[in-house]
Write an enzyme that holds these catalytic residues in place. Structure first.
Site, PDB file in Angstrom:
ATOM      1  N   SER A  78       0.810  -1.218   0.000  1.00 45.72           N
ATOM      2  CA  SER A  78       0.000   0.000   0.000  1.00 45.72           C
ATOM      3  C   SER A  78       0.844   1.268   0.000  1.00 45.72           C
ATOM      4  O   SER A  78       0.423   2.294  -0.529  1.00 45.72           O
ATOM      5  CB  SER A  78      -0.939   0.008   1.215  1.00 45.72           C
ATOM      6  OG  SER A  78      -0.209  -0.124   2.421  1.00 45.72           O
ATOM      7  N   ASP A 244      -5.975   7.469   8.883  1.00 46.89           N
ATOM      8  CA  ASP A 244      -6.073   6.170   9.544  1.00 46.89           C
ATOM      9  C   ASP A 244      -4.957   5.932  10.553  1.00 46.89           C
ATOM     10  O   ASP A 244      -4.943   4.927  11.248  1.00 46.89           O
ATOM     11  CB  ASP A 244      -6.140   5.038   8.513  1.00 46.89           C
ATOM     12  CG  ASP A 244      -4.837   4.847   7.737  1.00 46.89           C
ATOM     13  OD1 ASP A 244      -3.820   5.461   8.080  1.00 46.89           O
ATOM     14  OD2 ASP A 244      -4.843   4.058   6.775  1.00 46.89           O
ATOM     15  N   HIS A 247      -1.172   4.521   7.494  1.00 47.86           N
ATOM     16  CA  HIS A 247      -0.550   4.815   6.205  1.00 47.86           C
ATOM     17  C   HIS A 247      -0.032   6.260   6.191  1.00 47.86           C
ATOM     18  O   HIS A 247      -0.605   7.122   6.856  1.00 47.86           O
ATOM     19  CB  HIS A 247      -1.549   4.611   5.066  1.00 47.86           C
ATOM     20  CG  HIS A 247      -1.965   3.189   4.901  1.00 47.86           C
ATOM     21  ND1 HIS A 247      -3.092   2.668   5.516  1.00 47.86           N
ATOM     22  CD2 HIS A 247      -1.390   2.160   4.223  1.00 47.86           C
ATOM     23  CE1 HIS A 247      -3.192   1.379   5.209  1.00 47.86           C
ATOM     24  NE2 HIS A 247      -2.180   1.053   4.434  1.00 47.86           N
TER      25      HIS A 247
END
Length: 276
Positions: A78, A244, A247
Site C-alpha cells: 500500500s 487512519d 498509512h
C-alpha cells in the site's frame, strides 16, 4: 546480538533456505494486533491511478540523442500504491517518476503495479505483470517498497528476504535497474500498543537490514527507509501519517519519495539537481 548481526544471520540463512527463529516474538505481535485493529482507523478510499508519461520540466538537462523514456514500474504494498495520499502527485511513484524525468531530461513512462496488503511473496506476480507492460518491452527501472505486511502477518524473515533476493536477482538478470525501499519502522505507528510497537520496531528494522543486504547482493540499490526516516515519522505523527494513523499522509509519502529519489538517480546514472 546486535541488529546488524541478526540481519546478517537472517540473510545468510535465507540463502540456504533455513526458516528458524522469531516465533515467540511473532506470537506476541499477532495477539496484540487484535487491539491495534480497534485503534487504527479505516484507510481512506483507494489508491489513485497514476500510470502515464511524466515529462521533464522546462529548463531540465537535455537527454542524450536517441534516449527514449525510462520504463518504470512501482512494485510492492500500500505504501508503493500510495494509499492515503491526498492527490496523485503526492504518491511515491509520481514524485520519483517526475523527479527522475527532471534530472535526466528523459520522459518516464510509469506503471504502478503495487497492491494494497501485498507481502513479499505477492511481488512475484507483480513482476510477471511488469514483464508484459510497455507494449511487451517490460521495465528498465523498478522501484520496490515492501516488508511491513510480512512483519504484521508473521512471515518468517528468512522466507521474506529469500523471496526478495529472487525478485531482485530476476529483475536485474532481465536488464532492469532495481531500487528497494526497505521495510519502514513500524515502531513509529502511534496506535500500536506496547509491546506490539516495541516488537514491531525491532522486527521491522531487523528485516529492513536483512533486505538491504540481500538486495545489494542481488544487484539492487537498497534504501534504508527506517533508519533515514524513522525519527521524522516518530517526531511528527500528526503530519506524516494520514487519517487512519497507519498509512503515510501526502507529506509522509513525499518524504519517502525524496529519500528514494537520490538512489534512483544514482542507479540510472543521473544525479543532476531538480529544476527550480
Amino acid at each position: 546480538m546486535s541488529r546488524a548481526s541478526r540481519a546478517r544471520r537472517i540473510a545468510a540463512t535465507a540463502a540456504v533456505g533455513a526458516v528458524g527463529g522469531g516465533g515467540g516474538a511473532f506470537g506476541v505481535l499477532w495477539a496484540q494486533t487484535l487491539l491495534a485493529r480497534h485503534r487504527v482507523g479505516e484507510p481512506r478510499g483507494v489508491p489513485f491511478e497514476v500510470d502515464g508519461r511524466y515529462s521533464p520540466c522546462e529548463g531540465s538537462v537535455s537527454a542524450p540523442p536517441g534516449a527514449g523514456p525510462y520504463r518504470m514500474v512501482m512494485l510492492g504494498d500500500s505504501g508503493a500504491a500510495g494509499l492515503g495520499a491526498d492527490a496523485p502527485q503526492d504518491t511515491v511513484a509520481v514524485v520519483v517518476a517526475q523527479g527522475l524525468a527532471d534530472s535526466s531530461g528523459r520522459a518516464v513512462d510509469l506503471v504502478n503495479l503495487a497492491v494494497v496488503g501485498a507481502q513479499t511473496s505477492h511481488v512475484a506476480a507483480q513482476v510477471e505483470a511488469a514483464a508484459t507492460a510497455f507494449d511487451g518491452s517490460g521495465p528498465n527501472l523498478a522501484v520496490i517498497m515492501i516488508g511491513a505486511n510480512d512483519v504484521t502477518h508473521r512471515v518468517r524473515p528468512q522466507t521474506s528476504v529469500r523471496q526478495l533476493r529472487a525478485i531482485v536477482a530476476g529483475l536485474v538478470g532481465a536488464g532492469c535497474t532495481v531500487v528497494v525501499g526497505c521495510c519502514p519502522d513500524l515502531g513509529t505507528v502511534e496506535p500500536l500498543p506496547n509491546p506490539l510497537r516495541a516488537i514491531g520496531r525491532r522486527l521491522s528494522r531487523t528485516l529492513a537490514a536483512a533486505q538491504a543486504l540481500v538486495a545489494e547482493e542481488a544487484g539492487g540499490y537498497p534504501v534504508s527507509l527506517a533508519s533515514l526516516l524513522g525519527p521524522e515519522f516518530a517526531a511528527k505523527p500528526g503530519e506524516y501519517f494520514s487519517e487512519d494513523r497507519f498509512h503515510p499522509s501526502s507529506l509522509g509519502y513525499r518524504r519517502l519519495a525524496e529519500t528514494l529519489l537520490p538512489a534512483v538517480r544514482v542507479a540510472v546514472g543521473h544525479e543532476t539537481a531538480d529544476c527550480d
